[in-house]
Motif scaffolding. Sequence first.
Motif, PDB file in Angstrom:
ATOM      1  N   ILE A 245       0.847  -1.191   0.000  1.00 17.95           N
ATOM      2  CA  ILE A 245       0.000   0.000   0.000  1.00 17.95           C
ATOM      3  C   ILE A 245       0.885   1.243   0.000  1.00 17.95           C
ATOM      4  CG2 ILE A 245      -1.605   1.352   1.429  1.00 17.95           C
ATOM      5  CD1 ILE A 245      -2.970  -1.264   2.158  1.00 17.95           C
ATOM      6  N   PRO A 246       0.666   2.145  -0.944  1.00 20.26           N
ATOM      7  CA  PRO A 246       1.556   3.316  -1.074  1.00 20.26           C
ATOM      8  C   PRO A 246       1.414   4.282   0.093  1.00 20.26           C
ATOM      9  CG  PRO A 246      -0.325   3.524  -2.548  1.00 20.26           C
ATOM     10  CD  PRO A 246      -0.400   2.139  -1.974  1.00 20.26           C
ATOM     11  N   GLY A 271      -2.203  -0.952 -12.652  1.00 19.57           N
ATOM     12  CA  GLY A 271      -1.171  -1.086 -13.670  1.00 19.57           C
ATOM     13  C   GLY A 271      -1.175   0.063 -14.662  1.00 19.57           C
ATOM     14  N   LEU A 272      -1.935   1.107 -14.346  1.00 20.25           N
ATOM     15  CA  LEU A 272      -2.079   2.243 -15.258  1.00 20.25           C
ATOM     16  C   LEU A 272      -1.384   3.482 -14.712  1.00 20.25           C
ATOM     17  CD1 LEU A 272      -5.886   1.899 -16.088  1.00 20.25           C
ATOM     18  CD2 LEU A 272      -3.965   1.158 -17.502  1.00 20.25           C
ATOM     19  N   ASP A 273      -0.892   4.300 -15.623  1.00 19.49           N
ATOM     20  CA  ASP A 273      -0.350   5.602 -15.257  1.00 19.49           C
ATOM     21  C   ASP A 273      -1.505   6.568 -15.033  1.00 19.49           C
ATOM     22  OD1 ASP A 273       1.837   7.753 -15.259  1.00 19.49           O
ATOM     23  OD2 ASP A 273       0.498   8.437 -16.852  1.00 19.49           O
ATOM     24  N   TRP A 274      -1.407   7.373 -14.000  1.00 18.34           N
ATOM     25  CA  TRP A 274      -2.493   8.284 -13.641  1.00 18.34           C
ATOM     26  C   TRP A 274      -2.872   9.212 -14.791  1.00 18.34           C
ATOM     27  CZ3 TRP A 274      -6.388   9.430 -10.550  1.00 18.34           C
ATOM     28  CH2 TRP A 274      -6.865  10.738 -10.506  1.00 18.34           C
ATOM     29  N   GLU A 275      -1.924   9.860 -15.394  1.00 20.37           N
ATOM     30  CA  GLU A 275      -2.228  10.826 -16.451  1.00 20.37           C
ATOM     31  C   GLU A 275      -2.873  10.150 -17.656  1.00 20.37           C
ATOM     32  OE1 GLU A 275      -2.313  14.026 -16.640  1.00 20.37           O
ATOM     33  OE2 GLU A 275      -1.603  14.302 -14.581  1.00 20.37           O
ATOM     34  N   THR A 276      -2.425   8.933 -17.965  1.00 17.83           N
ATOM     35  CA  THR A 276      -3.022   8.207 -19.094  1.00 17.83           C
ATOM     36  C   THR A 276      -4.475   7.871 -18.805  1.00 17.83           C
ATOM     37  OG1 THR A 276      -0.883   7.232 -19.666  1.00 17.83           O
ATOM     38  CG2 THR A 276      -2.861   6.135 -20.525  1.00 17.83           C
ATOM     39  N   ALA A 329     -10.850  14.237 -12.499  1.00 21.49           N
ATOM     40  CA  ALA A 329      -9.705  13.964 -11.622  1.00 21.49           C
ATOM     41  C   ALA A 329     -10.129  13.895 -10.162  1.00 21.49           C
ATOM     42  CB  ALA A 329      -8.634  15.034 -11.819  1.00 21.49           C
ATOM     43  N   TYR A 330     -11.015  14.803  -9.768  1.00 20.42           N
ATOM     44  CA  TYR A 330     -11.488  14.822  -8.379  1.00 20.42           C
ATOM     45  C   TYR A 330     -12.183  13.514  -8.021  1.00 20.42           C
ATOM     46  CZ  TYR A 330     -14.336  15.977  -4.318  1.00 20.42           C
ATOM     47  OH  TYR A 330     -14.934  15.960  -3.089  1.00 20.42           O
ATOM     48  N   TYR A 331     -13.066  13.046  -8.901  1.00 21.05           N
ATOM     49  CA  TYR A 331     -13.818  11.824  -8.598  1.00 21.05           C
ATOM     50  C   TYR A 331     -13.014  10.556  -8.844  1.00 21.05           C
ATOM     51  CZ  TYR A 331     -18.044  14.431  -7.654  1.00 21.05           C
ATOM     52  OH  TYR A 331     -18.962  15.280  -7.081  1.00 21.05           O
ATOM     53  N   MET A 332     -11.964  10.630  -9.638  1.00 19.74           N
ATOM     54  CA  MET A 332     -11.122   9.456  -9.871  1.00 19.74           C
ATOM     55  C   MET A 332     -10.094   9.245  -8.771  1.00 19.74           C
ATOM     56  SD  MET A 332     -10.136   9.086 -13.911  1.00 19.74           S
ATOM     57  CE  MET A 332      -9.074   7.687 -13.549  1.00 19.74           C
ATOM     58  N   ASP A 333      -9.696  10.294  -8.085  1.00 23.28           N
ATOM     59  CA  ASP A 333      -8.647  10.191  -7.069  1.00 23.28           C
ATOM     60  C   ASP A 333      -9.210   9.523  -5.816  1.00 23.28           C
ATOM     61  OD1 ASP A 333      -6.629  10.505  -5.198  1.00 23.28           O
ATOM     62  OD2 ASP A 333      -6.141  12.558  -5.819  1.00 23.28           O
ATOM     63  N   PRO A 334      -8.838   8.279  -5.525  1.00 19.71           N
ATOM     64  CA  PRO A 334      -9.399   7.563  -4.383  1.00 19.71           C
ATOM     65  C   PRO A 334      -9.199   8.274  -3.049  1.00 19.71           C
ATOM     66  CG  PRO A 334      -8.236   6.040  -5.829  1.00 19.71           C
ATOM     67  CD  PRO A 334      -7.898   7.435  -6.288  1.00 19.71           C
ATOM     68  N   ARG A 335      -8.141   9.076  -2.936  1.00 20.22           N
ATOM     69  CA  ARG A 335      -7.839   9.722  -1.656  1.00 20.22           C
ATOM     70  C   ARG A 335      -8.960  10.649  -1.195  1.00 20.22           C
ATOM     71  NH1 ARG A 335      -2.012  11.862  -3.487  1.00 20.22           N
ATOM     72  NH2 ARG A 335      -3.293  12.193  -5.372  1.00 20.22           N
ATOM     73  N   ASN A 336      -9.727  11.181  -2.150  1.00 18.96           N
ATOM     74  CA  ASN A 336     -10.831  12.068  -1.781  1.00 18.96           C
ATOM     75  C   ASN A 336     -11.958  11.337  -1.056  1.00 18.96           C
ATOM     76  OD1 ASN A 336     -10.028  14.689  -2.754  1.00 18.96           O
ATOM     77  ND2 ASN A 336     -10.227  13.873  -4.820  1.00 18.96           N
ATOM     78  N   PHE A 337     -11.941  10.008  -1.110  1.00 21.90           N
ATOM     79  CA  PHE A 337     -13.090   9.246  -0.600  1.00 21.90           C
ATOM     80  C   PHE A 337     -12.690   8.183   0.421  1.00 21.90           C
ATOM     81  CE2 PHE A 337     -13.613  10.641  -4.989  1.00 21.90           C
ATOM     82  CZ  PHE A 337     -14.614  11.579  -4.792  1.00 21.90           C
ATOM     83  N   GLY A 550       2.347   7.108 -10.643  1.00 25.01           N
ATOM     84  CA  GLY A 550       2.497   8.514 -11.016  1.00 25.01           C
ATOM     85  C   GLY A 550       1.397   9.422 -10.517  1.00 25.01           C
ATOM     86  N   MET A 551       0.702   9.012  -9.459  1.00 26.48           N
ATOM     87  CA  MET A 551      -0.346   9.882  -8.918  1.00 26.48           C
ATOM     88  C   MET A 551       0.270  11.149  -8.345  1.00 26.48           C
ATOM     89  SD  MET A 551      -2.994   7.213  -7.077  1.00 26.48           S
ATOM     90  CE  MET A 551      -4.153   8.527  -6.675  1.00 26.48           C
ATOM     91  N   PRO A 552      -0.417  12.280  -8.458  1.00 28.15           N
ATOM     92  CA  PRO A 552       0.144  13.522  -7.917  1.00 28.15           C
ATOM     93  C   PRO A 552       0.323  13.449  -6.408  1.00 28.15           C
ATOM     94  CG  PRO A 552      -2.160  13.800  -8.548  1.00 28.15           C
ATOM     95  CD  PRO A 552      -1.731  12.473  -9.081  1.00 28.15           C
ATOM     96  N   ALA A 553       1.352  14.141  -5.908  1.00 27.31           N
ATOM     97  CA  ALA A 553       1.612  14.133  -4.473  1.00 27.31           C
ATOM     98  C   ALA A 553       0.461  14.771  -3.703  1.00 27.31           C
ATOM     99  CB  ALA A 553       2.920  14.868  -4.179  1.00 27.31           C
TER     100      ALA A 553
END
Length: 560
Positions: A245-246, A271-276, A329-337, A550-553
């Motif tokens: 876990i990162p 297995g995917l890059d965030w930006e892609t 991006a907001y809804y895709m970023d798991p950290r928001n939830f 590659g998720m943003p910090a």
Amino acid sequence: MLNNKNSTHNRCIRKSSSDTAFKRCNIRRLIVSMMVVFSMILSANPYLPTSSRAAGEYRTEVTYDPISVPATLIKTSYVYQSDYTTVVSKDGVNLKLKKGTSVTVIGDKWAAGRKWFYVNYNSSSEEDKGYIKATNISLKNKNALSAKTVNINGTKALRAKAEVKKALKVNGKVVRVPDSASVKLISEKYVGSAKWYYISYQFDATAVNGYIKPKFVQLEKRMRTVKIYALDEAQFEEEMNKQGIPDIYKQYLRALHEAYPFWEFRLYDTGLDWETALKEESKVGRNLISNAKSAAWKSKDPAAYDEKTGTWKVFDGSNWVAASKEAVAYYMDPRNFLNERTIFQFELQAYDPEYQNRDAVNKIIYNTPFYGKTFNYTDPVTGMQTSMSYVDAFMSAAENSSVSPIHLASRVKQEVVTSATTTSPAVTGTNETYPGIYNFYNIGATSGENPVLNGLKWASDGDTYMRPWTDPYLSIVGGALYIGSRYINRGQDTVYLEKFNVTGTDRYSHQYMTNVEAANAESIKIQKAYTESGLLEKTPIVFKIPYYSGMPAEVCKAPQ
């Protein structure tokens, strides 16, 4: 995340404590009692780490082992779908299993005037399942099986011998079993072509064995009590590191573990890059949002926005427009939830009858037109007109599809409920173009001028998933079979993955809903149902949390 190899569920829990026992005992008795307890814990679970043994933090919980009985076909047999009339088809050919084929019985049901076994007929594939007439199957159990009596009006006398029509007696009394009595199925016996079950039953506090016809016995999951141990903080950290876990997720999971230590968190590396992934999900038309939202939430791509008129192009219905990249991006970023209110979009959606029950489903449909209501329908097995409550329909759908009834009810609430008293035309059966057709999950309601009409057309066509859906039962149960086979059982097994398909199958294109906010909205409803049912703090819920390289910090903020 947990550490208990004796349980069928991996989970973490929090120990409740009380000072009452301490007030009642003197110090010597307390020390002795603690020594006995710790000794029992150590001997009962050798896999338990020393630190957890010392803490002694556990609780008992009832769990159920799934039905799994080896069996053999004694006749060449067709395999049927859950309507008990449609034969399973493989490559366009009706599936027929030869006499002598080994199968595993995983369920048992009385329907269409006969007993059926639900079987797995291919040990190398969990998906190869279907129904076979029980008369065509011989059970090969080595141990007694948990079961209950069914289809009994009043009581039924056991036979002392299968081949002799003579009632079993104990101390001069005929042994009679009532309906829904717990029994043990020991073995089966044939008298000519007739099959009899040899069962054990508690009669007048004494275990007695006798014979009864199979139609009066139904296999059940084996109930047992297990000890569930909590991970302490050090063990939880070790478990997170073991899973990989990162670090960017750990602070959120630590807080959740502290509040709900029985919850389990599993990392899903896409297995995917965030930006892609973000670029793909931000393509115009792939994710929509209400036109009522502020401009920051809506895409200004030339294909989505007319700069001259200052208006957005409508992609669905009358007000659904393309979401901005920032909104996606907001809804895709798991950290928001990763908080107790919205984490439920990551909950695994497989059916677990231990806590996904009628009460929880009722909490979901409370304050909707379905709460406390029944509907009339034609039983697909008997052809008879009957009635059923909506909550029982969702439970039946879960049993047939292996999909969480909480998820199913939440999906219906998300898709077709418009107020406490009104619904979408998709479930009224009164559409002029498709009268008498229902589509509770809005399946096939593709984006366009009239998505509801598209969905009703789909529900009226074809012969798969119990279509055409000419009553609520066929739509609720058939739609659940569709969701199970097309989403849950193929890897899109969380609400998040149904919304953002970042799995390896039909990536980006096979997405249940276009509303970018749908997963979050559904998650809040699920959490509310768990809370109101009193299940939030005591349920071993499993969450599958996606990760991108590659998720943003910094966490992706809501558009401003």
